[in-house]
Design a protein around this motif. Sequence first.
Motif, PDB file in Angstrom:
ATOM      1  N   MET A   9       0.766  -1.262   0.045  1.00 46.50           N
ATOM      2  CA  MET A   9      -0.358   0.112  -0.320  1.00 46.50           C
ATOM      3  C   MET A   9       0.537   1.471  -0.149  1.00 46.50           C
ATOM      4  SD  MET A   9      -2.877  -1.014   2.383  1.00 46.50           S
ATOM      5  CE  MET A   9      -4.013   0.782   2.118  1.00 46.50           C
ATOM      6  N   TYR A  10       2.430   1.359  -0.650  1.00 48.19           N
ATOM      7  CA  TYR A  10       3.192   2.557  -0.272  1.00 48.19           C
ATOM      8  C   TYR A  10       4.283   1.493  -2.016  1.00 48.19           C
ATOM      9  CZ  TYR A  10       6.980   5.331   1.336  1.00 48.19           C
ATOM     10  OH  TYR A  10       8.049   6.200   1.455  1.00 48.19           O
ATOM     11  N   ARG A  11       3.562   3.659  -2.978  1.00 44.90           N
ATOM     12  CA  ARG A  11       4.678   3.144  -4.055  1.00 44.90           C
ATOM     13  C   ARG A  11       5.009   4.712  -3.858  1.00 44.90           C
ATOM     14  NH1 ARG A  11       2.529  -0.057  -3.867  1.00 44.90           N
ATOM     15  NH2 ARG A  11       1.185  -2.226  -6.056  1.00 44.90           N
ATOM     16  N   THR A  12       6.939   4.658  -4.055  1.00 46.59           N
ATOM     17  CA  THR A  12       7.578   5.837  -4.460  1.00 46.59           C
ATOM     18  C   THR A  12       7.603   5.692  -6.015  1.00 46.59           C
ATOM     19  OG1 THR A  12       9.572   4.952  -3.598  1.00 46.59           O
ATOM     20  CG2 THR A  12       8.756   5.664  -1.963  1.00 46.59           C
ATOM     21  N   MET A  13       8.153   7.283  -6.002  1.00 48.05           N
ATOM     22  CA  MET A  13       8.615   7.985  -7.652  1.00 48.05           C
ATOM     23  C   MET A  13       9.552   8.945  -7.725  1.00 48.05           C
ATOM     24  SD  MET A  13       6.945   8.289 -11.151  1.00 48.05           S
ATOM     25  CE  MET A  13       5.383   7.458 -11.719  1.00 48.05           C
ATOM     26  N   PRO A  14      10.551   8.863  -8.034  1.00 46.60           N
ATOM     27  CA  PRO A  14      10.969   9.985  -7.976  1.00 46.60           C
ATOM     28  C   PRO A  14      10.644  11.419  -9.200  1.00 46.60           C
ATOM     29  CG  PRO A  14      12.866   8.769  -9.003  1.00 46.60           C
ATOM     30  CD  PRO A  14      11.691   7.832  -8.547  1.00 46.60           C
ATOM     31  N   VAL A  15      11.101  12.182  -8.659  1.00 47.38           N
ATOM     32  CA  VAL A  15      10.305  13.664  -9.913  1.00 47.38           C
ATOM     33  C   VAL A  15      10.885  15.188  -9.773  1.00 47.38           C
ATOM     34  CG1 VAL A  15       8.068  14.746 -10.039  1.00 47.38           C
ATOM     35  CG2 VAL A  15       7.721  12.763  -8.899  1.00 47.38           C
ATOM     36  N   GLY A  16      11.203  14.987 -10.997  1.00 47.67           N
ATOM     37  CA  GLY A  16      12.154  16.424 -11.494  1.00 47.67           C
ATOM     38  C   GLY A  16      11.320  17.221 -11.178  1.00 47.67           C
ATOM     39  N   VAL A  17      11.691  18.404 -10.782  1.00 44.83           N
ATOM     40  CA  VAL A  17      11.086  19.742 -10.463  1.00 44.83           C
ATOM     41  C   VAL A  17      11.703  20.568 -11.784  1.00 44.83           C
ATOM     42  CG1 VAL A  17      10.254  21.778  -9.915  1.00 44.83           C
ATOM     43  CG2 VAL A  17      10.134  19.267  -8.445  1.00 44.83           C
ATOM     44  N   VAL A  18      10.909  21.919 -12.878  1.00 42.97           N
ATOM     45  CA  VAL A  18      11.135  22.363 -13.628  1.00 42.97           C
ATOM     46  C   VAL A  18      10.377  23.846 -12.965  1.00 42.97           C
ATOM     47  CG1 VAL A  18      11.414  23.324 -15.899  1.00 42.97           C
ATOM     48  CG2 VAL A  18      11.270  21.000 -15.352  1.00 42.97           C
ATOM     49  N   MET A  19      11.355  24.686 -12.655  1.00 36.92           N
ATOM     50  CA  MET A  19      11.357  26.119 -12.097  1.00 36.92           C
ATOM     51  C   MET A  19      11.962  27.104 -13.689  1.00 36.92           C
ATOM     52  SD  MET A  19      10.558  25.680  -9.288  1.00 36.92           S
ATOM     53  CE  MET A  19      10.258  27.818  -9.157  1.00 36.92           C
ATOM     54  N   ARG A  20      11.226  27.600 -13.411  1.00 33.06           N
ATOM     55  CA  ARG A  20      11.069  29.152 -14.775  1.00 33.06           C
ATOM     56  C   ARG A  20      11.157  30.018 -14.058  1.00 33.06           C
ATOM     57  NH1 ARG A  20      10.049  29.483 -20.016  1.00 33.06           N
ATOM     58  NH2 ARG A  20       9.350  31.389 -21.192  1.00 33.06           N
ATOM     59  N   LYS A  21      12.426  30.576 -14.695  1.00 34.01           N
ATOM     60  CA  LYS A  21      12.843  32.512 -14.278  1.00 34.01           C
ATOM     61  C   LYS A  21      12.726  33.274 -15.311  1.00 34.01           C
ATOM     62  CE  LYS A  21      17.215  34.574 -13.302  1.00 34.01           C
ATOM     63  NZ  LYS A  21      18.581  34.569 -13.209  1.00 34.01           N
ATOM     64  N   THR A  22      12.419  34.030 -15.284  1.00 33.45           N
ATOM     65  CA  THR A  22      11.644  35.309 -16.424  1.00 33.45           C
ATOM     66  C   THR A  22      11.932  36.568 -15.717  1.00 33.45           C
ATOM     67  OG1 THR A  22       9.648  35.286 -15.368  1.00 33.45           O
ATOM     68  CG2 THR A  22       9.678  33.987 -17.521  1.00 33.45           C
ATOM     69  N   PRO A  23      12.018  37.672 -16.193  1.00 36.78           N
ATOM     70  CA  PRO A  23      12.770  39.200 -16.040  1.00 36.78           C
ATOM     71  C   PRO A  23      10.653  39.202 -14.805  1.00 36.78           C
ATOM     72  CG  PRO A  23      13.086  39.062 -17.826  1.00 36.78           C
ATOM     73  CD  PRO A  23      11.888  37.689 -17.519  1.00 36.78           C
TER      74      PRO A  23
ATOM     75  N   THR B 294       8.617  44.549 -12.534  1.00 35.78           N
ATOM     76  CA  THR B 294       8.920  45.826 -11.232  1.00 35.78           C
ATOM     77  C   THR B 294      10.720  45.946 -11.145  1.00 35.78           C
ATOM     78  OG1 THR B 294       8.542  44.487  -9.363  1.00 35.78           O
ATOM     79  CG2 THR B 294       6.980  45.711  -9.642  1.00 35.78           C
ATOM     80  N   ARG B 295      10.934  47.256 -10.777  1.00 32.07           N
ATOM     81  CA  ARG B 295      12.503  46.986 -10.351  1.00 32.07           C
ATOM     82  C   ARG B 295      12.473  46.556  -8.730  1.00 32.07           C
ATOM     83  NH1 ARG B 295      13.040  53.300  -8.922  1.00 32.07           N
ATOM     84  NH2 ARG B 295      11.592  53.493  -7.442  1.00 32.07           N
ATOM     85  N   TRP B 296      11.349  46.538  -7.678  1.00 28.44           N
ATOM     86  CA  TRP B 296      11.736  45.855  -6.531  1.00 28.44           C
ATOM     87  C   TRP B 296      11.707  44.225  -6.936  1.00 28.44           C
ATOM     88  CZ3 TRP B 296       7.996  49.775  -7.694  1.00 28.44           C
ATOM     89  CH2 TRP B 296       8.862  50.723  -7.183  1.00 28.44           C
ATOM     90  N   VAL B 297      11.341  43.702  -7.917  1.00 31.68           N
ATOM     91  CA  VAL B 297      11.205  42.185  -8.690  1.00 31.68           C
ATOM     92  C   VAL B 297      12.249  41.955  -9.039  1.00 31.68           C
ATOM     93  CG1 VAL B 297       9.810  40.266  -8.578  1.00 31.68           C
ATOM     94  CG2 VAL B 297       9.391  42.415  -6.805  1.00 31.68           C
ATOM     95  N   PRO B 298      12.855  41.789  -9.016  1.00 26.96           N
ATOM     96  CA  PRO B 298      13.691  41.662 -10.838  1.00 26.96           C
ATOM     97  C   PRO B 298      13.436  40.123 -11.363  1.00 26.96           C
ATOM     98  CG  PRO B 298      15.224  41.006  -8.886  1.00 26.96           C
ATOM     99  CD  PRO B 298      14.256  41.797  -7.817  1.00 26.96           C
ATOM    100  N   TRP B 299      13.243  39.224 -10.587  1.00 28.83           N
ATOM    101  CA  TRP B 299      13.497  37.746 -10.950  1.00 28.83           C
ATOM    102  C   TRP B 299      12.155  37.284 -10.691  1.00 28.83           C
ATOM    103  CZ3 TRP B 299      15.985  37.361 -15.304  1.00 28.83           C
ATOM    104  CH2 TRP B 299      16.976  37.370 -15.448  1.00 28.83           C
ATOM    105  N   HIS B 300      10.770  36.346 -11.611  1.00 26.85           N
ATOM    106  CA  HIS B 300       9.782  35.855 -11.422  1.00 26.85           C
ATOM    107  C   HIS B 300       9.894  34.042 -11.861  1.00 26.85           C
ATOM    108  CE1 HIS B 300       5.583  34.892 -11.045  1.00 26.85           C
ATOM    109  NE2 HIS B 300       5.232  34.192 -12.174  1.00 26.85           N
ATOM    110  N   TRP B 301       9.763  33.479 -10.288  1.00 23.79           N
ATOM    111  CA  TRP B 301      10.259  32.253 -10.547  1.00 23.79           C
ATOM    112  C   TRP B 301       8.291  31.224 -10.156  1.00 23.79           C
ATOM    113  CZ3 TRP B 301      14.926  29.604 -11.135  1.00 23.79           C
ATOM    114  CH2 TRP B 301      16.050  30.854 -10.595  1.00 23.79           C
ATOM    115  N   VAL B 302       9.056  30.674 -11.331  1.00 25.46           N
ATOM    116  CA  VAL B 302       6.999  29.122 -11.376  1.00 25.46           C
ATOM    117  C   VAL B 302       7.853  27.593 -11.534  1.00 25.46           C
ATOM    118  CG1 VAL B 302       6.721  30.040 -13.848  1.00 25.46           C
ATOM    119  CG2 VAL B 302       4.355  29.605 -12.081  1.00 25.46           C
ATOM    120  N   ALA B 303       7.306  27.208 -10.519  1.00 28.44           N
ATOM    121  CA  ALA B 303       7.087  25.971 -10.993  1.00 28.44           C
ATOM    122  C   ALA B 303       6.484  25.103 -12.318  1.00 28.44           C
ATOM    123  CB  ALA B 303       6.746  24.468 -10.056  1.00 28.44           C
ATOM    124  N   ALA B 304       7.116  25.325 -13.794  1.00 23.71           N
ATOM    125  CA  ALA B 304       6.865  25.215 -15.043  1.00 23.71           C
ATOM    126  C   ALA B 304       5.887  23.848 -15.608  1.00 23.71           C
ATOM    127  CB  ALA B 304       7.557  26.042 -16.063  1.00 23.71           C
ATOM    128  N   GLY B 305       6.859  22.129 -14.688  1.00 29.44           N
ATOM    129  CA  GLY B 305       6.262  21.114 -15.369  1.00 29.44           C
ATOM    130  C   GLY B 305       6.914  20.209 -14.238  1.00 29.44           C
TER     131      GLY B 305
END
Length: 188
Positions: A7-21, A24-35
Motif C-alpha cells: 500500500m505504498y509506492r514511490t517515484m522520483p520526480v524532477g521539478v522544472v522551475m522557470r525564471k523570467t524577468p 518591477t524594479r523591486w522584483v528583478p526575477w519571477h520564479w514559477v514551477a513550470a513542470g
Amino acid sequence: MIHNPKMYRTMPVGVVMRKTPGVTRWVPWHWVAAGVLPGAGPADWKELRREGEAVEYHAATVTLELHGADTEAYLHGLQAQVPSVYVVLREAGEGECPLEVVLVTVSPYEAQDYTDSGEELVEKVPMPAGLIGWVSEFVEAFHEEEVFVKRKRDKKRTDLVEDGVGDPRISQTSDVYASPALKRRRLH
C-alpha cells in the motif's frame, strides 16, 4: 512508522522551475514551477533551456510518495478538471537559486496543509499523462469507499431534567431565573 509495501509506492520526480524577468524594479526575477519530470535522475539547478532572458532549470528531484490511506485525496485530485501535481517550495535566501524544493505531492489535501502555514509556496502544475496513469492504477488497487453511517439519536428525553437550575440541596421559593438586582429591590 511501518509501511505495508503493498500500500505504498514511490517515484522520483524532477521539478522544472522557470525564471523570467520581473515586471518591477523591486522584483528583478519571477520564479514559477513550470513542470515535473516523472522518473527523473538527480539534479541541482541544471539549466534545461533558455529563450532570451527566460531560463528553465531542472531544480531538484524529490521522491513522490503514495500511501494507501490517502487514496481518497488522490481520487479527488484525479477527478479535477486538470489533474495536478503540487510543488511545495521554501525560500532559500538570496542568490542565483532563491527557492528550495521541499516536496512534490498529488494530494490536494496535503497541498492545502502547506498553504495554511504561510511559510511555504505551493505551485500547481498539470500532471503528465504517465503520472496520471501511475496514480490511477494505485487508487484502483487500494481505494475503498467508506460507507456512510447515519448517526442514530438515543430515545432519552432531555427536556424533563433542568440541569443547572440552582442547587437542588437548597430550597428556594423564589424565581430561580430572577436577576440579583431584582431580588435586592424586593428585600428593601
